[in-house]
Write a protein that holds these residues in place. Structure first.
Motif, PDB file in Angstrom:
ATOM      1  N   GLU A   1       1.142 -28.114   9.193  1.00 17.17           N
ATOM      2  CA  GLU A   1       2.231 -29.060   8.987  1.00 17.17           C
ATOM      3  C   GLU A   1       2.804 -28.975   7.576  1.00 17.17           C
ATOM      4  OE1 GLU A   1       0.670 -32.867   9.917  1.00 17.17           O
ATOM      5  OE2 GLU A   1       0.363 -32.439  12.051  1.00 17.17           O
ATOM      6  N   LEU A   2       2.097 -28.285   6.657  1.00 21.09           N
ATOM      7  CA  LEU A   2       2.550 -28.194   5.271  1.00 21.09           C
ATOM      8  C   LEU A   2       3.685 -27.181   5.144  1.00 21.09           C
ATOM      9  CD1 LEU A   2      -0.905 -28.175   3.424  1.00 21.09           C
ATOM     10  CD2 LEU A   2       0.630 -30.116   3.772  1.00 21.09           C
ATOM     11  N   SER A   3       4.776 -27.604   4.523  1.00 21.28           N
ATOM     12  CA  SER A   3       5.916 -26.710   4.329  1.00 21.28           C
ATOM     13  C   SER A   3       5.570 -25.584   3.359  1.00 21.28           C
ATOM     14  CB  SER A   3       7.108 -27.504   3.782  1.00 21.28           C
ATOM     15  OG  SER A   3       7.529 -28.482   4.713  1.00 21.28           O
ATOM     16  N   PHE A   4       6.099 -24.414   3.649  1.00 18.01           N
ATOM     17  CA  PHE A   4       5.986 -23.217   2.816  1.00 18.01           C
ATOM     18  C   PHE A   4       4.592 -22.588   2.811  1.00 18.01           C
ATOM     19  CE2 PHE A   4       9.225 -25.968   0.764  1.00 18.01           C
ATOM     20  CZ  PHE A   4      10.340 -25.205   1.055  1.00 18.01           C
ATOM     21  N   LEU A   5       3.599 -23.205   3.458  1.00 18.08           N
ATOM     22  CA  LEU A   5       2.260 -22.619   3.482  1.00 18.08           C
ATOM     23  C   LEU A   5       2.256 -21.299   4.244  1.00 18.08           C
ATOM     24  CD1 LEU A   5      -0.773 -22.865   2.806  1.00 18.08           C
ATOM     25  CD2 LEU A   5      -1.072 -23.991   5.007  1.00 18.08           C
ATOM     26  N   GLN A   6       2.925 -21.278   5.402  1.00 17.75           N
ATOM     27  CA  GLN A   6       2.936 -20.054   6.196  1.00 17.75           C
ATOM     28  C   GLN A   6       3.847 -18.986   5.585  1.00 17.75           C
ATOM     29  OE1 GLN A   6       3.278 -22.252  10.206  1.00 17.75           O
ATOM     30  NE2 GLN A   6       2.142 -20.413  10.709  1.00 17.75           N
ATOM     31  N   ILE A   7       4.840 -19.411   4.814  1.00 14.62           N
ATOM     32  CA  ILE A   7       5.659 -18.430   4.092  1.00 14.62           C
ATOM     33  C   ILE A   7       4.792 -17.712   3.061  1.00 14.62           C
ATOM     34  CG2 ILE A   7       7.560 -18.155   2.454  1.00 14.62           C
ATOM     35  CD1 ILE A   7       9.009 -20.404   3.887  1.00 14.62           C
ATOM     36  N   ILE A   8       3.997 -18.491   2.334  1.00 12.29           N
ATOM     37  CA  ILE A   8       3.084 -17.901   1.348  1.00 12.29           C
ATOM     38  C   ILE A   8       2.070 -17.003   2.042  1.00 12.29           C
ATOM     39  CG2 ILE A   8       1.309 -18.413  -0.362  1.00 12.29           C
ATOM     40  CD1 ILE A   8       2.819 -21.035  -0.929  1.00 12.29           C
ATOM     41  N   GLY A   9       1.517 -17.493   3.165  1.00 13.60           N
ATOM     42  CA  GLY A   9       0.535 -16.709   3.904  1.00 13.60           C
ATOM     43  C   GLY A   9       1.121 -15.424   4.446  1.00 13.60           C
ATOM     44  N   GLY A  10       2.355 -15.485   4.962  1.00 15.80           N
ATOM     45  CA  GLY A  10       3.009 -14.288   5.475  1.00 15.80           C
ATOM     46  C   GLY A  10       3.251 -13.265   4.381  1.00 15.80           C
ATOM     47  N   CYS A  11       3.664 -13.736   3.203  1.00 12.28           N
ATOM     48  CA  CYS A  11       3.868 -12.822   2.067  1.00 12.28           C
ATOM     49  C   CYS A  11       2.539 -12.185   1.648  1.00 12.28           C
ATOM     50  CB  CYS A  11       4.486 -13.575   0.890  1.00 12.28           C
ATOM     51  SG  CYS A  11       6.207 -14.077   1.170  1.00 12.28           S
ATOM     52  N   LEU A  12       1.448 -12.955   1.729  1.00 10.36           N
ATOM     53  CA  LEU A  12       0.121 -12.409   1.430  1.00 10.36           C
ATOM     54  C   LEU A  12      -0.225 -11.277   2.397  1.00 10.36           C
ATOM     55  CD1 LEU A  12      -2.285 -15.370   0.554  1.00 10.36           C
ATOM     56  CD2 LEU A  12      -1.879 -13.316  -0.803  1.00 10.36           C
ATOM     57  N   LEU A  13       0.090 -11.474   3.677  1.00 10.06           N
ATOM     58  CA  LEU A  13      -0.191 -10.433   4.668  1.00 10.06           C
ATOM     59  C   LEU A  13       0.629  -9.174   4.391  1.00 10.06           C
ATOM     60  CD1 LEU A  13      -0.492 -12.279   8.107  1.00 10.06           C
ATOM     61  CD2 LEU A  13      -2.300 -11.192   6.772  1.00 10.06           C
ATOM     62  N   LEU A  14       1.888  -9.347   4.009  1.00  8.11           N
ATOM     63  CA  LEU A  14       2.713  -8.180   3.674  1.00  8.11           C
ATOM     64  C   LEU A  14       2.106  -7.429   2.493  1.00  8.11           C
ATOM     65  CD1 LEU A  14       6.333  -9.663   3.982  1.00  8.11           C
ATOM     66  CD2 LEU A  14       5.083  -8.283   5.655  1.00  8.11           C
ATOM     67  N   TRP A  15       1.637  -8.169   1.515  1.00  8.54           N
ATOM     68  CA  TRP A  15       1.010  -7.549   0.338  1.00  8.54           C
ATOM     69  C   TRP A  15      -0.276  -6.814   0.726  1.00  8.54           C
ATOM     70  CZ3 TRP A  15      -3.731  -8.646  -2.122  1.00  8.54           C
ATOM     71  CH2 TRP A  15      -3.908  -8.002  -3.344  1.00  8.54           C
ATOM     72  N   ILE A  16      -1.084  -7.438   1.590  1.00  9.62           N
ATOM     73  CA  ILE A  16      -2.323  -6.796   2.043  1.00  9.62           C
ATOM     74  C   ILE A  16      -2.001  -5.523   2.823  1.00  9.62           C
ATOM     75  CG2 ILE A  16      -4.243  -7.043   3.685  1.00  9.62           C
ATOM     76  CD1 ILE A  16      -4.415  -9.982   2.809  1.00  9.62           C
ATOM     77  N   GLY A  17      -0.987  -5.580   3.687  1.00 15.88           N
ATOM     78  CA  GLY A  17      -0.589  -4.385   4.429  1.00 15.88           C
ATOM     79  C   GLY A  17      -0.175  -3.261   3.509  1.00 15.88           C
ATOM     80  N   LEU A  18       0.578  -3.585   2.459  1.00 12.19           N
ATOM     81  CA  LEU A  18       0.984  -2.578   1.474  1.00 12.19           C
ATOM     82  C   LEU A  18      -0.222  -1.984   0.765  1.00 12.19           C
ATOM     83  CD1 LEU A  18       4.087  -4.289  -0.194  1.00 12.19           C
ATOM     84  CD2 LEU A  18       4.087  -2.282   1.288  1.00 12.19           C
ATOM     85  N   GLN A  19      -1.159  -2.851   0.381  1.00 15.79           N
ATOM     86  CA  GLN A  19      -2.349  -2.388  -0.327  1.00 15.79           C
ATOM     87  C   GLN A  19      -3.187  -1.452   0.541  1.00 15.79           C
ATOM     88  OE1 GLN A  19      -1.409  -3.315  -3.638  1.00 15.79           O
ATOM     89  NE2 GLN A  19      -3.623  -3.318  -3.750  1.00 15.79           N
ATOM     90  N   LEU A  20      -3.408  -1.848   1.777  1.00 24.66           N
ATOM     91  CA  LEU A  20      -4.240  -1.044   2.673  1.00 24.66           C
ATOM     92  C   LEU A  20      -3.589   0.296   2.983  1.00 24.66           C
ATOM     93  CD1 LEU A  20      -5.464  -3.793   5.169  1.00 24.66           C
ATOM     94  CD2 LEU A  20      -6.773  -2.711   3.341  1.00 24.66           C
ATOM     95  N   LEU A  21      -2.277   0.309   3.116  1.00 24.96           N
ATOM     96  CA  LEU A  21      -1.584   1.551   3.439  1.00 24.96           C
ATOM     97  C   LEU A  21      -1.491   2.463   2.225  1.00 24.96           C
ATOM     98  CD1 LEU A  21      -0.336   2.932   5.827  1.00 24.96           C
ATOM     99  CD2 LEU A  21       1.873   1.932   5.225  1.00 24.96           C
ATOM    100  N   SER A  22      -1.234   1.883   1.041  1.00 29.26           N
ATOM    101  CA  SER A  22      -1.144   2.705  -0.169  1.00 29.26           C
ATOM    102  C   SER A  22      -2.510   3.236  -0.560  1.00 29.26           C
ATOM    103  CB  SER A  22      -0.549   1.898  -1.326  1.00 29.26           C
ATOM    104  OG  SER A  22      -1.362   0.786  -1.640  1.00 29.26           O
ATOM    105  N   ASP A  23      -3.576   2.489  -0.246  1.00 32.54           N
ATOM    106  CA  ASP A  23      -4.935   2.970  -0.528  1.00 32.54           C
ATOM    107  C   ASP A  23      -5.261   4.205   0.291  1.00 32.54           C
ATOM    108  OD1 ASP A  23      -5.374   0.977  -2.321  1.00 32.54           O
ATOM    109  OD2 ASP A  23      -6.554  -0.290  -0.978  1.00 32.54           O
ATOM    110  N   ASP A  24      -4.636   4.307   1.473  1.00 26.43           N
ATOM    111  CA  ASP A  24      -4.887   5.465   2.337  1.00 26.43           C
ATOM    112  C   ASP A  24      -4.357   6.734   1.685  1.00 26.43           C
ATOM    113  OD1 ASP A  24      -5.621   6.655   4.927  1.00 26.43           O
ATOM    114  OD2 ASP A  24      -3.480   7.001   5.114  1.00 26.43           O
ATOM    115  N   GLY A  25      -3.154   6.598   1.100  1.00 30.96           N
ATOM    116  CA  GLY A  25      -2.543   7.657   0.297  1.00 30.96           C
ATOM    117  C   GLY A  25      -2.807   9.053   0.784  1.00 30.96           C
TER     118      GLY A  25
END
Length: 228
Positions: A70-94
């Protein structure tokens, strides 16, 4: 233990296990991607501790998940975290090939698993809590049973990723997809999303494209330009 003789208990348990089988696919992908960067002898530890800690976290999260959503902007922050994690995991594969392959850190992998599972489980735990009907024993037992399912799925994904590298890209794209979905599911965007039903899929597709494009192809283009 009269509760064990109740039909409702066993029906609820089957529901929780089945829900976790259905909803744990994306979590298994995250765990596999994070553990894949580790030396082989540490991969099982990362899968075990990451899966176990994630389930414990889900149990705790179930108590407050409905309020958190029910908290505003919490899922926006969480979604951005997931995008960052996806970038990290993919760039680590390199270009981790042959003798030049570098390995990650066990605690860093477990931390990545926990953060990703925390964000991705906000919606999932509500379904589990509904199936438990407030029965804490049923909730804990059902989630505990799901641990070997997630471990098996993660271990299988690691083997498939080693054999078919394209799965790494698809897995990162899945994380980006969930990240995009999570962002537009925020309460602050609810009315706008309801007025534009296609936004859900557009945001998810953009999230997947962002993670794959930035995480995989942009670093490669930069390396090529630097060589030239």
């Amino acid at each position: 233990m009269e509760i064990l003789h109740s039909a409702d208990f066993w029906i609820g348990l089957v529901k929780i296990v089945w829900i976790n089988i259905i909803l744990s696919g994306d979590n298994a992908v995250v765990i596999a991607l994070a553990a894949r960067s580790l030396p082989p002898h540490q991969q099982r530890k990362a899968v075990f501790w990451g899966s176990g800690a994630a389930v414990v976290l889900r149990i705790a999260l179930t108590v407050v998940a409905a309020k958190l959503l029910e908290l505003s902007f919490l899922q926006i922050i969480g979604g951005c975290l997931l995008l960052w994690i996806g970038l990290q995991l993919l760039s680590d594969d390199g270009d981790d090939e042959g003798e030049s392959k570098s390995y990650g850190n066990l605690m860093a992998a477990v931390r990545t698993i926990l953060i990703a599972d925390l964000v991705m489980s906000l919606d999932n735990v509500i379904a589990v809590a509904a199936a438990a009907h407030g029965n804490l024993v049923l909730l804990v037992l059902g989630l505990a049973i799901s641990i070997p399912l997630v471990i098996f799925g993660s271990t299988l994904m690691i083997r498939l990723m080693d054999r078919f590298p394209v799965i790494v890209v698809l897995g990162a794209a899945l994380i980006g997809w969930v990240g995009g979905e999570t962002i537009v599911s925020d309460t602050s965007l609810h009315d706008y999303a309801m007025a534009h039903p296609a936004l859900h899929y557009v945001a998810a597709a953009l999230g997947a494209a962002f993670v794959v494009g930035v995480g995989k192809f942009w670093p490669r283009a930069r390396r090529t330009s630097s060589i030239q």
